[in-house]
Design an enzyme around this catalytic site. Structure first.
Site, mmCIF file in Angstrom:
data_model
loop_
_atom_site.group_PDB
_atom_site.id
_atom_site.type_symbol
_atom_site.label_atom_id
_atom_site.label_comp_id
_atom_site.label_asym_id
_atom_site.label_seq_id
_atom_site.Cartn_x
_atom_site.Cartn_y
_atom_site.Cartn_z
ATOM 1 C CB CYS A 99 -0.900 -0.012 1.231
ATOM 2 S SG CYS A 99 -1.877 1.478 1.483
ATOM 3 C CB CYS A 138 -2.955 3.652 -5.435
ATOM 4 S SG CYS A 138 -4.285 2.818 -4.526
#
Length: 266
Positions: free
Chosen positions: A72, A182
């Site tokens: 992440c 992302c």
């Protein structure tokens, strides 16, 4: 018994990293945890992200992992807050990507990421530590990760959102390299390519997996034989995980389970 690798994310996006890990580290056992109950992280404040992530790391500590990959970008921007709290190595996703950009001689790029990732300027700061003359622009997306987590990859909304970002990027100047900052975004990389196949989309998850292999090798804990396994856990609903696994064409996954992990209390 060999210790597994832990992989964590705010939702389904980190499965794109798992796919790279399985390719580069085919013998490793992996436990994946996606905190879909609290997605998206990219619109939260830093202390809240820290608390949610510490709960996942504490859970992995109890599962006796040998390494954790932060799959992440948002969480990776504050990875230094976690590193000295655990005995196992914690590998963020940003540093390996910056290393790749530097090694490939890329001079200019756009960072496409969540509000939090863009606001922290994590990529830009680390890149400029290496070279001052990088040409870097950024494009923030407050919604794309959340749309990906819904699983409707043919919706007009997701096409319009990606198209809007590509239009915005085209107006920034002559940029070719786009960092998909992302891990949710590579799930819909096919839509990016459909809407603009002329750009080079950089997937940080692949670079992270290569960095993990190097660390495991250096520490002498790289698993070199056997068929690796994957256990997928989430704080939310398992259905979206099965959809993403299917879209990524990932096989041999056991039951996807919803688990409740204890909150982190300082």
């Amino acid at each position: 018994m060999e210790k597994p690798i832990g992989v964590l994310d705010s939702g389904v996006g980190g499965l794109t990293v798992v796919k790279s890990i399985q390719k580069i580290l085919p013998h490793e056992d992996i436990i994946y945890f996606g905190d879909s109950k609290n997605v998206p992280y990219g619109n939260r404040e830093e202390d809240e992200i820290f608390t949610l992530t510490m709960a996942m790391l504490k859970y992995f500590e109890k599962r006796n992992v040998k390494m954790v990959a932060i799959a992440c970008n948002t969480i990776s921007t504050i990875a230094d807050r976690f590193r000295d709290k655990f005995d196992f190595p914690i590998v963020d996703i940003i540093t390996p990507t910056v290393n790749h950009i530097e090694n490939m001689g890329i001079d200019k790029m756009v960072i496409l990421g969540t509000d939090f990732t863009i606001r922290t300027k994590a990529y830009e700061k680390l890149l400029r530590e290496r070279r001052k003359d990088y040409e870097i622009s950024s494009e923030r997306s407050p919604r794309l990760a959340e749309l990906v987590d819904r699983g409707d990859y043919k919706s007009r909304e997701i096409y319009d959102t990606i198209g809007g970002h590509l239009e915005s990027i085209s107006q920034m100047g002559n940029f070719y390299n786009i960092v998909l900052a992302c891990t949710h975004y590579p799930i819909v990389e096919d839509i990016f390519l459909e809407l603009d196949p002329t750009l080079n989309y950089i997937n940080p998850g692949f670079q992270q997996a290569k960095a993990m292999r190097m660390i495991l090798h250096e520490k002498g804990i790289l698993k070199k034989e056997g068929k690796g396994s994957l256990q997928v856990l989430t704080s939310g609903s398992p259905e979206i995980y099965q959809m993403v696994l299917n879209k990524l064409e990932m096989r041999d996954v056991g039951e996807i389970k919803t688990v409740e992990i204890p909150p982190y209390l300082e």
